[in-house]
Write a protein that holds these residues in place. Structure first.
Motif: not given
Ligand code: ATP
Ligand code: ATP
Ligand code: CA
Length: 218
Positions: A78-79, A99-103, A107-108, A118-119
């Motif tokens: 994520i970093q 691509k997001a890994q979690n909610d 947000k970030i 996208v998720h």
């Protein structure tokens, strides 16, 4: 002029985007810091390069500034995903999809200027869950936090009836926006069209209303 794309991170998700864009004839620069991954895409993408996307200088050297749309498909780290996105926004990239890994990650990413977040695991899970609820639900698309579109096969209860008979709007608060039959699509369904077997309804509404509709009518 051809649009140019870059995909950063060639895991299953990024790899699939890269393949599909390339097959559609788009110019794609495939980037990963893993040499083996990059080699896999040598013959697929227009360019495949080894680079660490958290290193601003390397991205600049690749000429990323000239690319219209960059897709960041780094998952677990994520970093690295956040750092890469910040660098891309600083460089003024026109369009950035991440691509997001979690909610919280999502947000970030929105806060730091990603144009599209996208998720896929979450969204695909939702779509499959809805198709499991009923065999008649063919697809499910989230419009906002509480509104969606579903594609449903005309179920036993619907066939032989018109939209007036079913009165979906009054009974379920949902709107039928189109009816598909085979390859034909009718985008202004009339109230007295009789629904036939194999008809597919495209229905829009609040999640609560769609859920009632799915449970009772589908
Ligand atoms: P998927 O589920 O799509 O297979 P994932 O969500 O598990 O992937 P990862 O495997 O963590 O995601 O990352 C996808 C790719 O991103 C990997 O091939 C990895 O080498 C690459 N990657 C991770 N960090 C960087 C970075 N800083 N620079 C370039 N590539 C990176
Ligand atoms: P994601 O959908 O997030 O990309 P993934 O493909 O990376 O998931 P994993 O994280 O490896 O898959 O596994 C998904 C879940 O399955 C995890 O919560 C894990 O704890 C669980 N799991 C893995 N093996 C088993 C097992 N043998 N029995 C029960 N649960 C398991
Ligand atoms: Ca994953």
């Amino acid at each position: 002029m051809k649009r140019e794309f870059a995909v950063i991170g060639l895991g299953r998700f990024g790899g699939s985007i890269c393949r599909e864009l390339s097959m559609e004839g788009m110019e794609v620069m495939a980037i990963d810091h893993d040499e083996d991954k990059v080699n896999e895409y040598k013959n697929i993408a227009s360019h495949a390069v080894i680079a660490d996307s958290t290193d601003e200088a390397s991205l600049k050297e690749l000429g990323i500034k000239n690319i219209d749309h960059v897709i960041v498909a780094i998952g677990d780290n994520i970093q690295a995903s956040i750092l890469t996105t910040v660098i891309l926004t600083d460089l003024g990239i026109k369009k950035i999809t991440v691509k997001a890994q979690n909610d919280r990650h999502e947000k970030i990413l929105n806060k730091i200027g990603a144009d599209q977040v996208v998720h896929p695991e979450r969204d695909m899970g939702k779509r499959i869950a809805h198709s499991i609820i009923s065999n008649n639900i063919l697809d499910y698309l989230e419009l906002s936090d509480d509104h969606s579109i579903v594609e449903v096969k005309a179920g036993r209860k619907m066939r032989g009836n018109t939209l007036v008979d079913l009165d979906i709007r009054a009974n379920y608060g949902c709107n039928v926006v189109a009816i598909k039959h085979g390859k034909e699509i009718n985008v202004s369904p009339s109230a007295d069209d009789v629904l036939k077997e194999d008809d597919v309804l495209i229905v829009i509404g609040s999640d609560k209303d769609i859920s009632r509709f799915e449970k009772h009518l589908v």
